[in-house]
Design an enzyme around this catalytic site. Sequence first.
Site, PDB file in Angstrom:
ATOM      1  N   ILE A  68       0.815  -1.349   0.060  1.00  0.00           N
ATOM      2  CA  ILE A  68      -0.228   0.027  -0.059  1.00  0.00           C
ATOM      3  C   ILE A  68       0.825   1.240   0.022  1.00  0.00           C
ATOM      4  CG2 ILE A  68      -2.156  -1.047   1.016  1.00  0.00           C
ATOM      5  CD1 ILE A  68      -1.417   0.295   3.702  1.00  0.00           C
ATOM      6  N   THR A 138      -7.647   1.355  16.504  1.00  0.00           N
ATOM      7  CA  THR A 138      -7.204   0.831  17.688  1.00  0.00           C
ATOM      8  C   THR A 138      -7.640   1.818  18.609  1.00  0.00           C
ATOM      9  OG1 THR A 138      -5.632   0.288  18.870  1.00  0.00           O
ATOM     10  CG2 THR A 138      -4.929   1.643  17.085  1.00  0.00           C
ATOM     11  N   TYR A 163       3.412   3.643  17.182  1.00  0.00           N
ATOM     12  CA  TYR A 163       2.464   2.786  16.554  1.00  0.00           C
ATOM     13  C   TYR A 163       1.161   3.640  16.878  1.00  0.00           C
ATOM     14  CZ  TYR A 163      -1.710  -0.648  16.282  1.00  0.00           C
ATOM     15  OH  TYR A 163      -2.714  -1.061  16.040  1.00  0.00           O
ATOM     16  N   LYS A 167      -1.368   5.226  13.992  1.00  0.00           N
ATOM     17  CA  LYS A 167      -2.903   4.999  13.773  1.00  0.00           C
ATOM     18  C   LYS A 167      -3.626   6.044  13.815  1.00  0.00           C
ATOM     19  CE  LYS A 167      -4.702   1.483  12.940  1.00  0.00           C
ATOM     20  NZ  LYS A 167      -4.579   0.717  11.504  1.00  0.00           N
ATOM     21  N   LEU A 203       1.120 -10.752  23.153  1.00  0.00           N
ATOM     22  CA  LEU A 203       1.215 -11.466  24.438  1.00  0.00           C
ATOM     23  C   LEU A 203       0.554 -12.811  24.409  1.00  0.00           C
ATOM     24  CD1 LEU A 203       1.735 -10.845  27.604  1.00  0.00           C
ATOM     25  CD2 LEU A 203      -0.573 -10.585  27.580  1.00  0.00           C
TER      26      LEU A 203
END
Length: 356
Positions: A68, A138, A163, A167, A203
């Site tokens: 992308i 998120t 991050y 976003k 995790l």
Amino acid sequence: MVNKDKNKLKVLITGGAGFIGSHVVRLFVNKYPNYEIVNLDALTYAGNLENLKDVENASNYSFVKGDITDASFIHKIFSEYQFNGVIHLAAESHVDRSIADPLAFVKTNVIGTMNLLNAAKENWKGQFENKLFYHISTDEVYGSLGESGLFTEETNYDPNSPYAASKASSDHFVRAYGETYGLPYIISNCSNNYGPNQFPEKLIPLFIHNIIQEQPLPVYGDGNYTRDWLFVIDHARAIDLIFHNSEKNKTYNVGGFNEWKNIDLVGLLCRIMDKKLHRQEGASSQLITYVKDRPAHDLRYAIDASKINKDLGWRPSVTFEEGLEKTIDWYLENQKWLKNVTSGAYQEYYKEQYKY
Ligand code: NAD
Ligand code: DAU
């Protein structure tokens, strides 16, 4: 995207070979035989076509390998396929990797999203009606909660990791394209997903992998960080409902009504795994190792998912115990998958991240 008469829709799903994307692709391919589902994915370390073996030969499905961040390629794909809708999941998704290499997150999550927005804007010019750009985001964009409170759709953005910042930036651009150019969009912000096919850097799959291998379980800081966990298939159900039924230019929070402190979650995982692996009670918890904390580690995430519940009737369909059991069973039955994704570059990443 309203599609009451179930006409054939052409839907581009980006990042469909990743964890959540593969569950969304599977749901759409199986549920909408009249649609044409195009999965566009660069197959980074996180993308894996093994995740989609069961649908790869379906007549309503095709895969396109592509990046992308490549603007001219994205424009070409849009003019070739004439999509009706986009569900955009492709991203760099791991917080620890964003701390090590923030620019990679700007490239894919910000520039990549911009390329898709530009292609949609130009290709859909004069025909925005019945088109939809659905951006998957998120809850990390909201930053951290204290001991109480919940993230609502009105919570201010306050991202802490590269991050989360990437976003948040992409969310702002999606909304700005809606405001400025009239591009029809929806954004949903979801809490932590878990389930089959998740790359073992996050995790739950990392700890399942390490318990199987009897390796240390690296708990960051004191382990008193809280996350709101949602089974990935319930996230895919939410995406389906939102895509088909939401009004345009809205945002939805999606969450599990399921908060766990990391250390309590790890304890539960250890107890279930001891039973499944016929190990002595307490054996896996011996592997817990407290390690250096993640920088800017958000204390707590928790979603108020009442809007999606009220507007669209969505709720999680499985309890955490059921979802976790299904997840552990999947990893135990798919150890070849685990072995394949943890060979090669994974070993380098692991050594660098955990320094042992
Ligand atoms: P993932 O890392 O498992 O998958 C990402 C996919 O995107 C991979 O298949 C990868 O190959 C592809 N990709 C990466 N860079 C690309 C590029 N430049 N061009 C094309 N494809 C590219 O991620 P995930 O956990 O499935 O997350 C999917 C989306 O959902 C992301 O946008 C993420 O921010 C969001 N999200 C994830 C969670 C979670 O708990 N995992 C929660 C809320 C939102
Ligand atoms: O909230 C949604 C987000 O959830 C998504 O947007 C992200 O893509 C996804 O990666 C996830 O982010 P987290 O940082 O919350 O997930 P992760 O699995 O990396 O970590 C969960 C918690 O466990 C967090 O408090 C950090 C801690 N942790 C994580 C790892 C990998 C450890 O204690 N040890 C570890 O080795």
